[in-house]
Design an enzyme around this catalytic site. Sequence first.
Site, mmCIF file in Angstrom:
data_model
loop_
_atom_site.group_PDB
_atom_site.id
_atom_site.type_symbol
_atom_site.label_atom_id
_atom_site.label_comp_id
_atom_site.label_asym_id
_atom_site.label_seq_id
_atom_site.Cartn_x
_atom_site.Cartn_y
_atom_site.Cartn_z
ATOM 1 C CD1 TRP A 176 34.142 29.114 51.908
ATOM 2 C CD2 TRP A 176 33.265 27.763 53.417
ATOM 3 N NE1 TRP A 176 35.252 27.790 51.881
ATOM 4 C CE2 TRP A 176 34.476 27.294 53.007
ATOM 5 C CE3 TRP A 176 32.170 27.393 54.337
ATOM 6 C CZ2 TRP A 176 34.582 26.292 54.044
ATOM 7 C CZ3 TRP A 176 32.749 26.543 55.184
ATOM 8 C CH2 TRP A 176 33.819 25.954 54.755
ATOM 9 C CE LYS A 235 39.074 35.959 41.629
ATOM 10 N NZ LYS A 235 38.265 37.711 41.577
ATOM 11 N N GLY A 261 25.631 39.022 38.745
ATOM 12 C CA GLY A 261 26.263 37.699 39.668
ATOM 13 C C GLY A 261 25.672 38.178 41.004
ATOM 14 C CB ALA A 266 34.956 37.016 39.023
ATOM 15 C CE1 TYR A 267 34.118 30.322 33.559
ATOM 16 C CE2 TYR A 267 35.726 29.065 34.668
ATOM 17 C CZ TYR A 267 34.816 29.219 34.028
ATOM 18 O OH TYR A 267 34.777 27.660 33.134
ATOM 19 C CB THR A 268 32.260 32.279 40.286
ATOM 20 O OG1 THR A 268 31.244 32.244 39.545
ATOM 21 C CG2 THR A 268 32.573 33.727 40.614
ATOM 22 C CG LEU A 271 29.738 41.979 45.256
ATOM 23 C CD1 LEU A 271 29.490 41.495 46.766
ATOM 24 C CD2 LEU A 271 30.912 41.497 46.111
ATOM 25 C CE1 TYR A 325 37.084 31.980 41.439
ATOM 26 C CE2 TYR A 325 37.743 31.134 43.203
ATOM 27 C CZ TYR A 325 37.191 31.846 42.633
ATOM 28 O OH TYR A 325 36.611 33.329 43.309
ATOM 29 C CB THR A 361 39.346 34.104 46.384
ATOM 30 O OG1 THR A 361 38.842 32.735 46.620
ATOM 31 C CG2 THR A 361 39.971 33.917 45.601
HETATM 32 N N1 NAP Z 1 31.208 32.735 45.387
HETATM 33 C C1 NAP Z 1 32.576 32.319 46.336
HETATM 34 O O1 NAP Z 1 32.103 31.654 46.870
HETATM 35 C C2 NAP Z 1 33.123 33.512 46.557
HETATM 36 C C3 NAP Z 1 34.342 33.476 47.456
HETATM 37 C C4 NAP Z 1 35.598 34.310 47.560
HETATM 38 C C5 NAP Z 1 35.212 35.565 46.895
HETATM 39 N N2 NAP Z 1 34.233 35.798 45.929
HETATM 40 C C6 NAP Z 1 34.774 36.409 44.893
HETATM 41 O O2 NAP Z 1 33.788 36.972 44.681
HETATM 42 C C7 NAP Z 1 33.302 37.963 43.312
HETATM 43 C C8 NAP Z 1 31.956 37.642 42.932
HETATM 44 O O3 NAP Z 1 31.482 36.501 43.156
HETATM 45 P P1 NAP Z 1 30.359 36.328 43.171
HETATM 46 O O4 NAP Z 1 29.699 35.102 43.703
HETATM 47 O O5 NAP Z 1 28.532 36.759 42.705
HETATM 48 O O6 NAP Z 1 29.809 35.473 41.536
HETATM 49 P P2 NAP Z 1 29.153 34.956 40.196
HETATM 50 O O7 NAP Z 1 27.749 35.176 41.112
HETATM 51 O O8 NAP Z 1 29.541 34.267 39.724
HETATM 52 O O9 NAP Z 1 29.399 36.747 39.406
HETATM 53 C C9 NAP Z 1 30.284 36.724 38.570
HETATM 54 C C10 NAP Z 1 29.581 37.900 37.596
HETATM 55 O O10 NAP Z 1 30.889 38.198 36.628
HETATM 56 C C11 NAP Z 1 30.329 38.070 35.234
HETATM 57 N N3 NAP Z 1 30.895 37.728 34.033
HETATM 58 C C12 NAP Z 1 32.361 37.135 34.129
HETATM 59 N N4 NAP Z 1 33.004 36.733 32.931
HETATM 60 C C13 NAP Z 1 32.909 38.234 32.546
HETATM 61 C C14 NAP Z 1 32.870 39.246 31.577
HETATM 62 N N5 NAP Z 1 34.575 38.801 30.984
HETATM 63 N N6 NAP Z 1 33.166 40.940 32.063
HETATM 64 C C15 NAP Z 1 32.132 40.890 32.794
HETATM 65 N N7 NAP Z 1 30.998 39.997 33.307
HETATM 66 C C16 NAP Z 1 31.661 39.070 33.722
HETATM 67 C C17 NAP Z 1 28.960 36.456 35.650
HETATM 68 O O11 NAP Z 1 28.248 36.266 34.129
HETATM 69 P P3 NAP Z 1 27.426 35.038 33.931
HETATM 70 O O12 NAP Z 1 27.278 34.273 34.982
HETATM 71 O O13 NAP Z 1 26.992 35.349 32.595
HETATM 72 O O14 NAP Z 1 28.884 34.439 33.113
HETATM 73 C C18 NAP Z 1 28.612 36.413 36.774
HETATM 74 O O15 NAP Z 1 27.256 37.480 36.765
HETATM 75 C C19 NAP Z 1 34.189 37.627 42.192
HETATM 76 O O16 NAP Z 1 36.017 38.607 42.305
HETATM 77 C C20 NAP Z 1 34.740 36.221 43.157
HETATM 78 O O17 NAP Z 1 35.552 35.377 42.603
HETATM 79 C C21 NAP Z 1 33.158 34.513 45.163
#
Ligand code: NAP
Length: 289
Positions: A153, A132, A12, A63-65, A14, A128, A104
């Site tokens: 964000w 979370k 992902g 995470a499921y984002t 991060l 979502y 989040t």
């Molecule tokens: N993006 C935002 O704007 C945002 C904002 C606030 C907080 N956050 C939080 O920050 C964290 C990192 O977010 P991010 O943006 O880096 O998310 P991301 O790019 O969507 O990465 C999440 C990763 O988790 C993997 N994943 C999904 N289901 C899984 C499972 N069952 N076991 C293992 N891996 C799994 C995904 O794989 P696949 O892609 O193959 O499904 C993806 O590689 C998350 O906890 C998110 O909730 C994100």
Amino acid sequence: MKAKILVTGATGQLGQTIKEFYASDSSYKILFASKADLDISDTAAVQNLFDQHQFEYCINCAAYTNVEQSEDRPELAFKVNAEAVKNLAGICEKNNAVLIHVSTDYVFDGENKAPYKEIDAPNPINTYGKSKLQGEQFIQSSSTKYFIVRTSWLYSSYGHNFLKTIVNKIQNNESLNITASQIGTPTSCSTLAQFIFKLIDSRTPNFGIYHFSDKGQTTWYHFALQICKSFNDYNCDSIQAINSFKSKALRPKYSILDNSKRLRVLQEQPSWEECVDKTVTQLISAPQS
Ligand SMILES: NC(=O)c1ccc[n+]([C@@H]2O[C@H](COP(=O)([O-])OP(=O)(O)OC[C@H]3O[C@@H](n4cnc5c(N)ncnc54)[C@H](OP(=O)(O)O)[C@@H]3O)[C@@H](O)[C@H]2O)c1
């Protein structure tokens, strides 16, 4: 001694950012596990990995984002963001590892008039956010040592995010209508990764919830305008502000996080504009997948 760390969800945005900055740092021994390597909802597989490696920290980037799809697939959102996190907390507790879990701003309803503090009551308005929040609550009701880092964000030069979408559209010379109806803080995965490793390095026993974002506040529209400033051959007047936002999932209209607590751990807080400019420059010079 090198800190032994597991990073889940390593492909992902991060996870990849952590890999870019810390994989070759000799202070840490990090195992990066993608979803293909380790499904965090597979308790036996997680336990097995902990049996093989004596991790001191688990940084949960998995995470499921997909906020929109979570409305149609709540069972999947809760499975990954809540149930799997409960298992992870239980396994960290059994193995005396510290769980660093990323959460989040969407745990809040957006009705506040001032930045959200860690002690403010969450009240998520979409699936979502609800999933979370349940993940956070499972961690808090376990006896594991944890840091829950709520951020907002997020963007980076990896994966899918708003910044990369806008860069692509600008490069394709598209006109854009972007909502100005939500206020939040864009946060760079690089500064978030720096904070996470500062928590590890500090060995602080002050576990609990921390709010973390870059400095300042803006709307998605002004975020897009800031991105646009790095492009000389695109007319930024082609980006229009709109007040609506068509989506199935409700979004908090205000989700600024109060950073006072985290500033006691990491004093540097660059402005969101500075961080956006840096990532856009990086993307233009060396685009990532
Ligand atoms: N993006 C935002 O704007 C945002 C904002 C606030 C907080 N956050 C939080 O920050 C964290 C990192 O977010 P991010 O943006 O880096 O998310 P991301 O790019 O969507 O990465 C999440 C990763 O988790 C993997 N994943 C999904 N289901 C899984 C499972 N069952 N076991 C293992 N891996 C799994 C995904 O794989 P696949 O892609 O193959 O499904 C993806 O590689 C998350 O906890 C998110 O909730 C994100």
